[in-house]
Design an enzyme around this catalytic site. Structure first.
Site, PDB file in Angstrom:
ATOM      1  N   GLU A 149      -1.839  -8.350  -6.729  1.00  0.00           N
ATOM      2  CA  GLU A 149      -2.363  -9.148  -5.626  1.00  0.00           C
ATOM      3  C   GLU A 149      -2.480 -10.619  -5.978  1.00  0.00           C
ATOM      4  O   GLU A 149      -3.546 -11.231  -5.902  1.00  0.00           O
ATOM      5  CB  GLU A 149      -3.715  -8.578  -5.168  1.00  0.00           C
ATOM      6  N   GLU A 175      -1.184   1.991  -4.834  1.00  0.00           N
ATOM      7  CA  GLU A 175      -2.561   2.353  -4.486  1.00  0.00           C
ATOM      8  C   GLU A 175      -2.521   3.094  -3.162  1.00  0.00           C
ATOM      9  O   GLU A 175      -1.854   2.655  -2.222  1.00  0.00           O
ATOM     10  CB  GLU A 175      -3.462   1.118  -4.359  1.00  0.00           C
TER      11      GLU A 175
END
Length: 970
Positions: A410, A486
């Site tokens: 991220e 994820e």
């Protein structure tokens, strides 16, 4: 302010990164108690601490490794995305807690031998530090979860030496470390002084490939100095390490069969023990393959965490993590979001886990300023990015368990990430590269996403996802394998929907599994409960979002982990007609390591057992077997087949259950009809027996063993058992997943008032011997409601039978949280026995791990202690249950089934609680008998409840019978 704290350079004075290894060269462990002093800022830190004669007698002590906030120096702080300081890179606040460490250590005369060099190694310091040895500055370093080495030969001396280290909580490097975790500081990994004898290895790189077509292995070891290699088991004895050696037949390394060959590298200066695993990783035909086979990740994301020590983990804790993973069928770990302690990877090599090794990089907080000044595309940060990737790859390159490199997490996109990928390909072309935030997948080898919905995963699996504007980029991405780095956010009660994800992974070869977020709740032990964000007075925090793991902070498996184990089990046992089907879902191994036993249970009691003999069943194959010859039964009967380890393994003993399946052999006998008709209607005053008086002072209404309140129609006793009788319940204490999503179901439910329902009696009548209570249940300020009709009658054996009929009224546009009955029993009730699904909790979209059987637990044992209290403990498909104590109790029987919860507090108590210690047992045991509950989903960070698991508001009926249980006799 010290300039290096706000510079772009990742460090100075450090040695080049290299492989992590141990050898027979001398070493001095510098772990243990250090003198420690914490200052609130750099400006207030003491001067002269590097001087060997500095007086630190007034300082306290702090263990190394450790994090100072976990020892009462300052406080932990948790944010998920937000930086806890202003975003003005590379600057950090003046309020910068600074810890000074000092320790003495002795070096023997002649230590290391003639001509030996000395290296000081720090395996992890958060976030930036400077080191001095005997008053000489060695340099500084950033990159908290990465090793740093300093050359100290010219400063080391025989006898007493003094090492001083200054650690800062914030530095420019903190902008690159915005991972979802607690902000903690200190020397939290090992510190070691290493002797480097003349002629010793500085670095080496093991290349051990496997040819799946021939079974041959190739072995070559790049070394920094000439070295000899011995792998006695393979007939390689004192051969040149850097030559290519071909071995005609080797056993390959996989996560299922982690075969390691003991080896040794030797030079003129030292001997280095190695463990070599032969394996080849490729991306070909649009698939990620190991040793020529597609692999399916049954993975977890793993932060390093301990509730008392933070990220300072012992080997025992690391091993416990891996053993728990292996015992729950997990085969892969993504090291979110930094390289783990090196010993963890050694254990992954040994015990068998696929590893996606992630660089210590995240800049997620720039999201909130539209990614302005994000370091990922700022050339001033180039060296810092490359430095972090180099230190990750160089340290971990010799681990066979590491099959992918991840650039980080991220951090947006940009040229610095591209350069990291390019450098990594040059250095190690034999491992694919992963990075999720590059959705175009321009510089990675797998297409990775987070929390994609089931619908989107299905489209991606069919290579039918939404196209990119650039046709070339679209074709490139569409040809890549897909991994959910994820998914299934394991926060609180959940995650739901795992089964549907797994079905997609097994249907579409391109979908190669994923990694559940995450392994462990990051709760901090505080007395008799666990603390989370906001509990330490943080001005900015993200609450309990840090408790989103498959195991609780103390590593107790959650129901979510038990469910995940079942969903991803590598053997599937099903039935078709009179045949049992056994499917081998391993990627590589056959089933010869397992034994298969069966039991036949009638009403949950074992009446027969035996074993199944399976033919040889290679990976991916299925076989059909006849159902064993079973004795006749008259009650509901189930055949359970269990696949267990036939022998001890390094990760579990013989008999450990790997997989199981259940087959219904005989259904339950038909539910008994009520003893009286339920047709006709006459006023209650002529149909029921009463006692005493008239009007409001009139006595109760009775029906068989039941006593009812004349005004409300509620059951108040069955025989001698006093209770607060069942009435309609639609509310549950919201789960973390209910509180997430857009819109959050909790807000929707509260918005229509489901947390504040009111009950109005419409009428109490008799219908041919039955007591019929009609009510309307509705929230204030809304015109929606539910008509609830309670039909009480006498069933077989003078049992009290209740049929609840519900009919929604008005424009219901939201699902019910739950639909069923709520009642209260005396507080002396303490044991529950039931025949249904168990032994653990189960919900509409998280129920695969609950098998049909007969179970028993205390009321306390029925609770799941989620760190943040919420709905929990539901037992599904209960045929009958007894709730008893020293004075007797109650038996509830379903027609055919109901869901059961029993707890010493109400749903409202759960709703109001912030920690488990807020739940105080009251003067009753509160029981829910439900027709259904809304599913769990994973909306705390991901998709919500699938339509098939939503509890749509509609007409429904629930039937149960009640009977008093007599007190036990002496």
């Amino acid at each position: 302010m010290t300039s290096y704290l706000t510079g772009f350079a990742p460090g100075a004075g450090r040695r080049e990164p290299r492989a992590g290894f141990t050898s027979d060269a001398p070493r001095i462990e510098l772990n243990g108690p250090w003198r420690f002093h914490l200052s609130p800022s750099v400006a207030e830190a003491p001067t002269g601490v590097a001087d060997p004669e500095f007086d630190d007698s007034g300082w306290g002590e702090l263990p190394v490794p450790s994090l100072w906030q976990m020892h009462g120096h300052g406080s932990p702080a948790y944010t998920n995305v937000d930086y806890p300081f202003p975003i003005e890179p590379p600057f950090v606040p003046d309020e910068n807690p600074t810890g000074d460490y000092r320790r003495d250590f002795e070096v023997p005369e002649g230590w290391g031998g003639d001509g030996a060099a000395a290296v000081l190694r720090f395996d992890g310091v958060d976030s930036c530090f400077t080191a001095w040895l005997n008053g000489h500055e060695l340099g500084f370093s950033t990159g908290s979860r990465l090793p740093t080495e300093f050359e100290v030969t010219e400063y080391l001396r025989p006898g007493r030496n003094v090492l001083a280290v200054r650690v800062h909580q914030w530095s420019a490097g903190s902008y690159l470390e915005d991972q979802d975790m607690w902000w903690l500081s200190g020397i939290f990994r090992d510190v070691t002084l290493l002797a480097r004898p003349a002629g010793a290895l500085d670095d080496f790189f093991v290349h051990a490939g496997y040819d799946a077509a021939t079974g041959a292995g190739t072995l070559r070891v790049e070394t920094s100095v000439p070295a000899r290699l011995t792998v006695a088991e393979l007939g390689l004895v004192d051969v040149p390490a850097d030559a290519t050696h071909t071995i005609a037949a080797v056993r390959p390394w996989t996560a299922e069969t982690p075969r390691l060959y003991q080896a040794e590298l030797s030079t003129a200066g030292e001997r280095v023990p190695l463990r070599i695993g032969f394996r080849t990783v490729t991306v070909e035909d649009g698939l990620l393959k190991v040793n020529g086979e597609r692999v399916l990740f049954r993975g977890v994301n793993r932060h390093e965490w301990h509730p008392e020590h933070g990220r300072a983990l012992s080997e025992e804790t690391m091993r416990e993590d891996i053993l728990l993973m292996k015992r729950h069928n997990i085969n892969a770990v993504r090291t979110s979001h930094y390289p783990p302690h090196q010993r963890f990877l050694e254990l992954c090599d040994e015990l068998g886990l696929w590893v996606v090794d992630e660089c210590d990089l995240e800049t997620h907080g720039f999201l909130f300023v539209d990614w302005r000044d994000n370091p990922s595309d700022d050339p001033r940060w180039r060296e810092a990015y490359l430095d972090r990737m180099r230190r990750t790859v160089e340290r971990d390159k010799n681990h066979p368990s590491v099959i992918m490199w991840s650039l980080g997490n991220e951090s947006g996109t940009g040229r610095n990430l591209e350069e990291m990928a390019a450098w990594t390909r040059r250095r190690d072309p034999d491992r694919p590269i992963h990075y999720e935030h590059d959705w175009d997948s321009r510089y990675v080898d797998v297409y990775s996403r987070m929390y994609a919905s089931h619908e989107e995963v299905d489209a991606i699996g069919r290579r039918a996802e939404e196209p990119l504007e650039d046709a070339g980029a679209d074709a490139h991405r569409r040809a890549l394998p897909f991994v959910l780095c994820e998914y299934a956010h394991a926060m609180g009660n959940g995650p739901g929907g795992l089964t549907e994800y797994q079905r997609l992974f097994e249907t579409h070869p391109r979908c190669q599994g994923g990694f559940v977020w995450e392994w462990i709740d990051h709760g901090i032990r505080r007395g008799d409960h666990f603390a989370y964000g906001g509990d330490f007075g943080e001005e900015l925090h993200d609450g309990n979002f840090v408790t989103d793991g498959l195991v609780f902070p103390d590593r107790t498996p959650s129901p979510g982990l038990v469910e995940y184990k079942k969903v991803i089990e590598p053997v599937r046992i099903t039935a078709e007609a009179d045949l049992l089907r056994v499917t081998n879902l391993y990627d590589f191994r056959d089933l010869s390591h397992l034994s298969f036993g069966w039991t036949l249970e009638e009403e949950g009691v074992v009446v027969a057992d035996g074993t199944l003999e399976l033919p040889e069943l290679p990976a991916g194959a299925s076989t059909e077997l006849p159902v064993p010859r079973l004795p006749e039964t008259t009650g509901e009967s189930w055949l359970t087949v269990r696949a267990v380890l036939a022998e001890d393994t390094p990760w579990a003993p013989a008999g450990h259950e790997v997989a199981w399946g259940q087959v219904a052999v005989r259904p339950a006998p038909g539910a008994a009809s009520p003893a009286t008709s339920t047709t006709g209607s006459t006023p209650v005053s002529t149909s029921v027996s009463t006692s005493g008086g008239t009007g409001a002072a009139a006595g109760p209404v009775t029906l068989g063993p039941g006593t009812f309140d004349r005004l409300t129609g509620r059951l108040t006793a069955i025989g001698g058992l006093a209770l607060d009788g069942p009435r309609l319940d639609l509310w549950r204490a919201p789960t973390d997943n209910d509180r997430g999503g857009f819109p959050a179901m909790e807000k929707v439910w509260r918005g229509v008032g489901l947390d504040r329902l009111r009950h109005r009696v419409i009428g109490i009548d008799r219908e041919d011997g039955s007591l019929v209570v009609r009510t309307r249940v509705a929230p204030a300020a809304r015109d929606i409601g539910v008509l609830a009709t309670y039909r009480w009658s006498l069933g077989a054996g003078d049992r009290l039978r209740l049929t609840l009929e519900v009919e929604p009224q008005g424009p219901w546009q939201v699902p019910f949280p739950r639909l069923g009955l709520r009642m209260a029993l005396p507080a002396w009730i303490d044991r529950v026995r039931w025949f249904g699904r168990g032994p653990g909790e189960a919900y509409a979209d998280s129920r695969q791990a609950a098998r049909v059987g007969r179970f028993e637990a205390s009321v306390e044992e029925l609770q799941t202690p989620y760190v943040f209290p919420q709905e929990n403990g539901n037992r599904a498909d209960v045929r009958w249950a007894t709730l008893t104590g020293p004075r007797g109790g109650l038996r509830v029987t379903g027609e055919p089934v109901f869901d059961l919860t029993a707890r010493r507090w109400t749903s409202e108590d759960l709703d109001a609680a912030a920690h488990t210690v807020d739940l105080v047992p009251g003067d009753a045991v509160h029981v829910n008998l439900d027709l259904a509950q809304h599913g769990l989903g994973t909306a705390s960070c991901g998709p919500g409840v699938l339509p098939e698991h939503a509890l749509t508001a509609r007409a429904a009926t629930l039937t149960v019978t009640f009977a008093e249980v007599a007190a036990p006799t002496e």
